[in-house]
Design a protein around this motif. Structure first.
Motif, PDB file in Angstrom:
ATOM      1  N   LYS A 124       0.828  -1.205   0.000  1.00 11.96           N
ATOM      2  CA  LYS A 124       0.000   0.000   0.000  1.00 11.96           C
ATOM      3  C   LYS A 124       0.868   1.264   0.000  1.00 11.96           C
ATOM      4  CE  LYS A 124      -4.052  -2.029   2.207  1.00 11.96           C
ATOM      5  NZ  LYS A 124      -4.798  -2.053   0.928  1.00 11.96           N
ATOM      6  N   THR A 125       0.305   2.321  -0.529  1.00  8.62           N
ATOM      7  CA  THR A 125       0.968   3.628  -0.539  1.00  8.62           C
ATOM      8  C   THR A 125       0.092   4.629   0.179  1.00  8.62           C
ATOM      9  OG1 THR A 125       2.044   3.134  -2.659  1.00  8.62           O
ATOM     10  CG2 THR A 125       1.946   5.441  -1.976  1.00  8.62           C
ATOM     11  N   LEU A 126       0.679   5.330   1.154  1.00  4.92           N
ATOM     12  CA  LEU A 126      -0.070   6.272   1.966  1.00  4.92           C
ATOM     13  C   LEU A 126       0.483   7.685   1.840  1.00  4.92           C
ATOM     14  CD1 LEU A 126      -0.353   4.314   5.358  1.00  4.92           C
ATOM     15  CD2 LEU A 126      -1.774   4.092   3.304  1.00  4.92           C
ATOM     16  N   LEU A 127      -0.411   8.650   1.858  1.00  7.25           N
ATOM     17  CA  LEU A 127      -0.046  10.062   1.944  1.00  7.25           C
ATOM     18  C   LEU A 127      -0.357  10.516   3.367  1.00  7.25           C
ATOM     19  CD1 LEU A 127       0.844  12.577   0.192  1.00  7.25           C
ATOM     20  CD2 LEU A 127      -1.599  13.138   0.106  1.00  7.25           C
ATOM     21  N   VAL A 128       0.670  11.011   4.066  1.00  6.22           N
ATOM     22  CA  VAL A 128       0.510  11.387   5.475  1.00  6.22           C
ATOM     23  C   VAL A 128       0.811  12.871   5.639  1.00  6.22           C
ATOM     24  CG1 VAL A 128       1.252  10.949   7.841  1.00  6.22           C
ATOM     25  CG2 VAL A 128       1.166   9.057   6.201  1.00  6.22           C
ATOM     26  N   GLN A 156       5.456   2.236   7.547  1.00  3.43           N
ATOM     27  CA  GLN A 156       6.617   1.678   6.855  1.00  3.43           C
ATOM     28  C   GLN A 156       6.991   0.307   7.426  1.00  3.43           C
ATOM     29  OE1 GLN A 156       9.713   4.648   7.028  1.00  3.43           O
ATOM     30  NE2 GLN A 156       8.997   5.638   5.151  1.00  3.43           N
ATOM     31  N   LEU A 157       6.944   0.182   8.740  1.00  3.12           N
ATOM     32  CA  LEU A 157       7.280  -1.101   9.363  1.00  3.12           C
ATOM     33  C   LEU A 157       6.274  -2.187   8.985  1.00  3.12           C
ATOM     34  CD1 LEU A 157       8.383   0.048  12.935  1.00  3.12           C
ATOM     35  CD2 LEU A 157       9.844  -0.599  11.010  1.00  3.12           C
ATOM     36  N   GLU A 158       5.046  -1.766   8.629  1.00  5.39           N
ATOM     37  CA  GLU A 158       4.026  -2.727   8.208  1.00  5.39           C
ATOM     38  C   GLU A 158       3.971  -2.894   6.697  1.00  5.39           C
ATOM     39  OE1 GLU A 158       2.209  -4.766   9.938  1.00  5.39           O
ATOM     40  OE2 GLU A 158       2.959  -4.089  11.887  1.00  5.39           O
ATOM     41  N   GLY A 159       4.995  -2.367   6.003  1.00  3.08           N
ATOM     42  CA  GLY A 159       5.129  -2.658   4.582  1.00  3.08           C
ATOM     43  C   GLY A 159       4.652  -1.597   3.622  1.00  3.08           C
ATOM     44  N   ALA A 160       4.188  -0.457   4.115  1.00  2.00           N
ATOM     45  CA  ALA A 160       3.665   0.586   3.238  1.00  2.00           C
ATOM     46  C   ALA A 160       4.762   1.500   2.708  1.00  2.00           C
ATOM     47  CB  ALA A 160       2.623   1.425   3.979  1.00  2.00           C
ATOM     48  N   ASP A 199       1.666   6.138  -8.667  1.00  2.00           N
ATOM     49  CA  ASP A 199       0.511   6.329  -9.553  1.00  2.00           C
ATOM     50  C   ASP A 199      -0.819   6.150  -8.832  1.00  2.00           C
ATOM     51  OD1 ASP A 199       0.523   3.627  -9.100  1.00  2.00           O
ATOM     52  OD2 ASP A 199       0.589   3.027 -11.209  1.00  2.00           O
ATOM     53  N   HIS A 200      -0.765   5.897  -7.518  1.00  2.00           N
ATOM     54  CA  HIS A 200      -2.009   5.727  -6.778  1.00  2.00           C
ATOM     55  C   HIS A 200      -1.769   5.945  -5.286  1.00  2.00           C
ATOM     56  CE1 HIS A 200      -0.177   1.887  -5.802  1.00  2.00           C
ATOM     57  NE2 HIS A 200      -1.077   1.751  -4.845  1.00  2.00           N
ATOM     58  N   LEU A 201      -2.863   6.133  -4.557  1.00  2.00           N
ATOM     59  CA  LEU A 201      -2.815   6.233  -3.098  1.00  2.00           C
ATOM     60  C   LEU A 201      -3.863   5.294  -2.517  1.00  2.00           C
ATOM     61  CD1 LEU A 201      -2.579  10.109  -2.546  1.00  2.00           C
ATOM     62  CD2 LEU A 201      -0.756   8.431  -2.144  1.00  2.00           C
ATOM     63  N   ASP A 202      -3.424   4.423  -1.627  1.00  2.00           N
ATOM     64  CA  ASP A 202      -4.362   3.523  -0.949  1.00  2.00           C
ATOM     65  C   ASP A 202      -4.932   4.151   0.317  1.00  2.00           C
ATOM     66  OD1 ASP A 202      -3.952   1.015  -2.611  1.00  2.00           O
ATOM     67  OD2 ASP A 202      -1.890   1.482  -2.003  1.00  2.00           O
ATOM     68  N   GLY A 203      -4.264   5.189   0.802  1.00  2.00           N
ATOM     69  CA  GLY A 203      -4.751   5.831   2.007  1.00  2.00           C
ATOM     70  C   GLY A 203      -4.220   7.237   2.143  1.00  2.00           C
ATOM     71  N   VAL A 204      -5.028   8.088   2.762  1.00  2.00           N
ATOM     72  CA  VAL A 204      -4.650   9.471   3.040  1.00  2.00           C
ATOM     73  C   VAL A 204      -4.922   9.743   4.514  1.00  2.00           C
ATOM     74  CG1 VAL A 204      -5.165  11.895   2.575  1.00  2.00           C
ATOM     75  CG2 VAL A 204      -5.145  10.238   0.692  1.00  2.00           C
ATOM     76  N   VAL A 205      -3.945  10.302   5.200  1.00  2.00           N
ATOM     77  CA  VAL A 205      -4.075  10.592   6.626  1.00  2.00           C
ATOM     78  C   VAL A 205      -4.125  12.100   6.827  1.00  2.00           C
ATOM     79  CG1 VAL A 205      -3.055  10.332   8.908  1.00  2.00           C
ATOM     80  CG2 VAL A 205      -2.859   8.476   7.233  1.00  2.00           C
ATOM     81  N   HIS A 206      -5.224  12.568   7.409  1.00  2.00           N
ATOM     82  CA  HIS A 206      -5.391  13.990   7.706  1.00  2.00           C
ATOM     83  C   HIS A 206      -5.016  14.219   9.163  1.00  2.00           C
ATOM     84  CE1 HIS A 206      -7.390  17.720   8.851  1.00  2.00           C
ATOM     85  NE2 HIS A 206      -7.559  18.024   7.581  1.00  2.00           N
ATOM     86  N   SER A 207      -3.906  14.904   9.382  1.00  2.00           N
ATOM     87  CA  SER A 207      -3.452  15.244  10.734  1.00  2.00           C
ATOM     88  C   SER A 207      -3.103  16.723  10.758  1.00  2.00           C
ATOM     89  CB  SER A 207      -2.244  14.379  11.121  1.00  2.00           C
ATOM     90  OG  SER A 207      -1.828  14.660  12.440  1.00  2.00           O
ATOM     91  N   ILE A 208      -4.104  17.542  10.493  1.00  2.00           N
ATOM     92  CA  ILE A 208      -3.920  18.981  10.311  1.00  2.00           C
ATOM     93  C   ILE A 208      -4.886  19.723  11.215  1.00  2.00           C
ATOM     94  CG2 ILE A 208      -4.076  20.897   8.673  1.00  2.00           C
ATOM     95  CD1 ILE A 208      -3.655  18.768   6.435  1.00  2.00           C
ATOM     96  N   GLY A 209      -4.393  20.703  11.930  1.00  2.00           N
ATOM     97  CA  GLY A 209      -5.270  21.531  12.742  1.00  2.00           C
ATOM     98  C   GLY A 209      -4.562  22.814  13.149  1.00  2.00           C
ATOM     99  N   PHE A 210      -5.315  23.883  13.165  1.00  2.00           N
ATOM    100  CA  PHE A 210      -4.754  25.168  13.606  1.00  2.00           C
ATOM    101  C   PHE A 210      -5.897  26.098  13.990  1.00  2.00           C
ATOM    102  CE2 PHE A 210      -3.811  29.624  12.680  1.00  2.00           C
ATOM    103  CZ  PHE A 210      -2.773  29.829  13.584  1.00  2.00           C
ATOM    104  N   ALA A 211      -5.690  26.831  15.059  1.00  2.00           N
ATOM    105  CA  ALA A 211      -6.602  27.901  15.454  1.00  2.00           C
ATOM    106  C   ALA A 211      -5.784  29.022  16.058  1.00  2.00           C
ATOM    107  CB  ALA A 211      -7.636  27.400  16.457  1.00  2.00           C
ATOM    108  N   PRO A 212      -6.079  30.265  15.709  1.00  2.00           N
ATOM    109  CA  PRO A 212      -5.391  31.390  16.344  1.00  2.00           C
ATOM    110  C   PRO A 212      -5.609  31.376  17.858  1.00  2.00           C
ATOM    111  CG  PRO A 212      -6.617  32.109  14.407  1.00  2.00           C
ATOM    112  CD  PRO A 212      -7.029  30.705  14.672  1.00  2.00           C
TER     113      PRO A 212
END
Length: 255
Positions: free
Chosen positions: A7-11, A29-33, A83-96
């Motif tokens: 699998k290929t992930l975007l983090v 990565q340790l699990e093969g991605a 050429d593909h993504l099997d998963g996308v991880v959203h870890s984004i947050g911000f507030a003034p």
């Protein structure tokens, strides 16, 4: 054989070795991605340095989730590496700071809008930008802090998280026909850069471990990261629109 072999992930959101996103990338990565990170602006150098500390150094692509240009070019930039993504991880947050730490009643819309755009609307923005690369069976997983309650000092970030959780359900509805899942992990308090930047966050942390039936280690992001990866694996093929709590059980307790 790893849980994520092939699998290929975007983090997103990898800034320090203490961040949940870092442990997501490391364990993936340790699990093969294969892992691709995103970053932008002044934080890009930090992300690039952290990428070199992972088990396997990985590329970092430019992405500011508030930039229409970056969102439009995301698929093209990622295609330089896969050429593909099997998963996308959203870890984004911000507030003034003006909308946190007891400033709920005095907060101004411009600052609230920033919190909601970066911390909630960006889930939709990221998912839509990545969708051209996501085949049926892929998934999006975001990180939240349970928005069922009015937490001390969390203020408009709590409102943004409520919007974030609702956004995930609507994404589950609209991406489901394409075979794309969207789920969230609601983590207990972890001493990340984002958490420590909230004035008075210790009021939320206080007593958490005592209330948790399983106990809770605020310095350990691994349990949360494992839940993210489990949701991106093939073991949850029919789960979408869900929020998995990784908080030691506090969400289920009355006090």
């Amino acid at each position: 054989m790893g849980l994520l072999d092939g699998k290929t992930l975007l983090v997103t959101g990898v800034l320090t070795e203490g961040s949940i996103a870092y442990h997501v990338a490391r364990l993936a990565q340790l699990e093969g991605a294969t892992v691709i990170l995103t970053s932008f602006g002044r934080t890009a150098r930090l992300t690039a340095a952290i990428a070199r500390r992972l088990p396997h150094e990985c590329p970092v692509v430019q992405l500011d989730v508030t930039s229409d240009e970056d969102l439009t070019l995301l698929a093209e930039r990622v295609r330089e590496h896969t050429d593909h993504l099997d998963g996308v991880v959203h870890s984004i947050g911000f507030a003034p700071q003006t909308v946190l730490g007891g400033n709920f009643l005095s907060a101004q819309w411009q600052d609230v809008a920033t919190a909601i755009q970066v911390s909630a609307f960006s889930l939709k923005s990221l998912a839509v930008a990545a969708q051209p690369l996501m085949p049926p069976g892929s998934g999006v997983v975001g990180l939240t802090f349970d928005a069922s309650f009015a937490w001390p000092v969390y203020d408009w970030m709590g409102v943004a998280k409520a919007a974030f959780e609702s956004t995930s359900r609507y994404l589950a509805r609209d991406l489901g026909p394409a075979g794309i899942r969207c789920n969230l992990v609601a983590a207990g308090p972890v001493k990340t850069t984002a958490a420590t930047s909230i004035p008075g966050f210790e009021k939320i942390e206080s007593g958490w471990s005592a209330r948790a039936p399983l106990g809770w280690d605020m310095t350990d992001a691994v349990p949360t990261a494992k839940a993210v990866l489990a949701l991106l694996s093939d073991w949850f093929p029919a789960t979408t629109g869900e929020i998995v709590h990784v908080d030691g059980g506090v969400h289920a307790m009355g006090s």
